[in-house]
Design a protein around this motif. Structure first.
Motif, PDB file in Angstrom:
ATOM      1  N   ALA A 179       0.824  -1.216   0.000  1.00 46.18           N
ATOM      2  CA  ALA A 179       0.000   0.000   0.000  1.00 46.18           C
ATOM      3  C   ALA A 179       0.854   1.260   0.000  1.00 46.18           C
ATOM      4  O   ALA A 179       0.550   2.228  -0.688  1.00 46.18           O
ATOM      5  CB  ALA A 179      -0.939   0.008   1.199  1.00 46.18           C
ATOM      6  N   SER A 180       1.964   1.237   0.745  1.00 48.42           N
ATOM      7  CA  SER A 180       2.780   2.447   0.866  1.00 48.42           C
ATOM      8  C   SER A 180       3.819   2.583  -0.238  1.00 48.42           C
ATOM      9  O   SER A 180       4.135   3.693  -0.656  1.00 48.42           O
ATOM     10  CB  SER A 180       3.485   2.490   2.228  1.00 48.42           C
ATOM     11  N   SER A 181       4.350   1.458  -0.731  1.00 50.47           N
ATOM     12  CA  SER A 181       5.479   1.526  -1.664  1.00 50.47           C
ATOM     13  C   SER A 181       5.455   0.443  -2.736  1.00 50.47           C
ATOM     14  O   SER A 181       6.487   0.128  -3.320  1.00 50.47           O
ATOM     15  CB  SER A 181       6.794   1.409  -0.884  1.00 50.47           C
ATOM     16  N   GLY A 182       4.303  -0.111  -3.018  1.00 46.81           N
ATOM     17  CA  GLY A 182       4.214  -1.226  -3.961  1.00 46.81           C
ATOM     18  C   GLY A 182       3.928  -0.851  -5.400  1.00 46.81           C
ATOM     19  O   GLY A 182       3.587  -1.711  -6.204  1.00 46.81           O
ATOM     20  N   CYS A 183       4.081   0.429  -5.747  1.00 48.35           N
ATOM     21  CA  CYS A 183       3.774   0.852  -7.121  1.00 48.35           C
ATOM     22  C   CYS A 183       4.622   0.116  -8.146  1.00 48.35           C
ATOM     23  O   CYS A 183       4.120  -0.326  -9.188  1.00 48.35           O
ATOM     24  CB  CYS A 183       3.905   2.359  -7.282  1.00 48.35           C
ATOM     25  N   LEU A 184       5.908  -0.066  -7.864  1.00 46.06           N
ATOM     26  CA  LEU A 184       6.785  -0.734  -8.813  1.00 46.06           C
ATOM     27  C   LEU A 184       6.359  -2.182  -9.013  1.00 46.06           C
ATOM     28  O   LEU A 184       6.274  -2.665 -10.143  1.00 46.06           O
ATOM     29  CB  LEU A 184       8.247  -0.669  -8.344  1.00 46.06           C
ATOM     30  N   VAL A 185       6.063  -2.888  -7.950  1.00 45.36           N
ATOM     31  CA  VAL A 185       5.656  -4.288  -8.041  1.00 45.36           C
ATOM     32  C   VAL A 185       4.344  -4.411  -8.825  1.00 45.36           C
ATOM     33  O   VAL A 185       4.201  -5.291  -9.679  1.00 45.36           O
ATOM     34  CB  VAL A 185       5.541  -4.925  -6.641  1.00 45.36           C
ATOM     35  N   CYS A 186       3.397  -3.534  -8.560  1.00 43.28           N
ATOM     36  CA  CYS A 186       2.127  -3.543  -9.296  1.00 43.28           C
ATOM     37  C   CYS A 186       2.365  -3.312 -10.787  1.00 43.28           C
ATOM     38  O   CYS A 186       1.789  -4.000 -11.637  1.00 43.28           O
ATOM     39  CB  CYS A 186       1.179  -2.481  -8.755  1.00 43.28           C
ATOM     40  N   ALA A 187       3.211  -2.349 -11.111  1.00 43.34           N
ATOM     41  CA  ALA A 187       3.500  -2.032 -12.507  1.00 43.34           C
ATOM     42  C   ALA A 187       4.224  -3.200 -13.188  1.00 43.34           C
ATOM     43  O   ALA A 187       3.895  -3.557 -14.329  1.00 43.34           O
ATOM     44  CB  ALA A 187       4.333  -0.758 -12.593  1.00 43.34           C
ATOM     45  N   LEU A 188       5.192  -3.805 -12.509  1.00 44.78           N
ATOM     46  CA  LEU A 188       5.918  -4.932 -13.100  1.00 44.78           C
ATOM     47  C   LEU A 188       4.990  -6.118 -13.350  1.00 44.78           C
ATOM     48  O   LEU A 188       5.056  -6.755 -14.410  1.00 44.78           O
ATOM     49  CB  LEU A 188       7.080  -5.352 -12.202  1.00 44.78           C
ATOM     50  N   ALA A 189       4.128  -6.436 -12.387  1.00 41.29           N
ATOM     51  CA  ALA A 189       3.204  -7.560 -12.553  1.00 41.29           C
ATOM     52  C   ALA A 189       2.268  -7.313 -13.736  1.00 41.29           C
ATOM     53  O   ALA A 189       2.047  -8.206 -14.558  1.00 41.29           O
ATOM     54  CB  ALA A 189       2.407  -7.785 -11.270  1.00 41.29           C
ATOM     55  N   ALA A 190       1.739  -6.104 -13.840  1.00 41.32           N
ATOM     56  CA  ALA A 190       0.841  -5.785 -14.950  1.00 41.32           C
ATOM     57  C   ALA A 190       1.579  -5.896 -16.284  1.00 41.32           C
ATOM     58  O   ALA A 190       1.048  -6.453 -17.255  1.00 41.32           O
ATOM     59  CB  ALA A 190       0.258  -4.384 -14.771  1.00 41.32           C
ATOM     60  N   GLY A 191       2.797  -5.389 -16.353  1.00 39.36           N
ATOM     61  CA  GLY A 191       3.574  -5.448 -17.586  1.00 39.36           C
ATOM     62  C   GLY A 191       3.880  -6.873 -18.015  1.00 39.36           C
ATOM     63  O   GLY A 191       3.772  -7.217 -19.198  1.00 39.36           O
ATOM     64  N   LEU A 192       4.249  -7.724 -17.061  1.00 40.41           N
ATOM     65  CA  LEU A 192       4.516  -9.129 -17.383  1.00 40.41           C
ATOM     66  C   LEU A 192       3.252  -9.830 -17.866  1.00 40.41           C
ATOM     67  O   LEU A 192       3.280 -10.587 -18.841  1.00 40.41           O
ATOM     68  CB  LEU A 192       5.096  -9.855 -16.168  1.00 40.41           C
ATOM     69  N   ASP A 193       2.137  -9.576 -17.193  1.00 42.37           N
ATOM     70  CA  ASP A 193       0.874 -10.204 -17.595  1.00 42.37           C
ATOM     71  C   ASP A 193       0.444  -9.748 -18.984  1.00 42.37           C
ATOM     72  O   ASP A 193      -0.029 -10.545 -19.792  1.00 42.37           O
ATOM     73  CB  ASP A 193      -0.230  -9.906 -16.576  1.00 42.37           C
TER      74      ASP A 193
END
Length: 177
Positions: free
Chosen positions: A37-51
């Motif tokens: 919630a506080s710092s997961g923007c990169l992980v969210c973006a990477l997961a979306a890009g891979l998918d």
């Protein structure tokens, strides 16, 4: 650096992951204090890009942001402060490679999009605030379009939301077999 595309690139179907998603919002980034919630923007973006890339390549792969965070943690692909260790991503996602650009160039981002590789870019919230990562998903006549993990809606956000300023470029992608 101010960034504008040199050509339009169709966005297509977009995968969208929010940092605040109840399924993973309270999960920590590795052993760090920071949470998705506080710092997961990169992980969210990477997961979306891979998918998104896997879908376009016809690969049997789908991973939520929460599952990617867990895989990165299990592979020790985070520093103690929760930063991603780019060279360790392939340990977390077999068949995936990471790319860290030396500089910010529209030509490079356009070339990645052409290869169906979706780059993550470091921006500042509203162009002047805290550091933030978004996924570039395409470009139209007005500029680049992004998946923003902090946005409430699951629709592309223009890079102009961040004053078209990009400070670094990264990508995680599947090698073509």
């Amino acid at each position: 650096m101010l960034l504008y595309p040199l050509r339009e690139t169709e966005v297509g179907e977009m995968v969208y992951f929010r940092q605040q998603d109840d399924r993973w919002a309270q999960d920590r980034l590795g052993t760090a204090r920071d949470t998705m919630a506080s710092s997961g923007c990169l992980v969210c973006a990477l997961a979306a890009g891979l998918d998104m890339q896997a879908e376009r390549l016809g690969l049997d792969f789908y991973m939520t942001a929460g599952a990617l965070n867990e895989a990165l943690g299990e592979a020790s692909a985070y520093t103690d402060s929760g930063a991603v260790i780019w060279g360790s991503i392939s340990d977390a996602i077999p068949g995936a490679e990471s790319y860290v650009a030396d500089s910010v160039k529209a030509e490079e981002i356009d070339a990645l999009l052409e290869q169906e590789i979706f780059p993550v870019v470091k921006v500042r919230v509203k162009g002047v605030g805290a550091w933030h990562w978004v996924l570039i998903t395409g470009a139209d006549a007005d500029g680049y379009l992004c998946m923003d993990p902090m946005a409430e809606e699951g629709t592309p956000v223009p890079l102009s939301t961040f004053q078209d300023r990009v400070y670094s470029v990264r990508a995680v992608y599947f090698t073509r077999q």
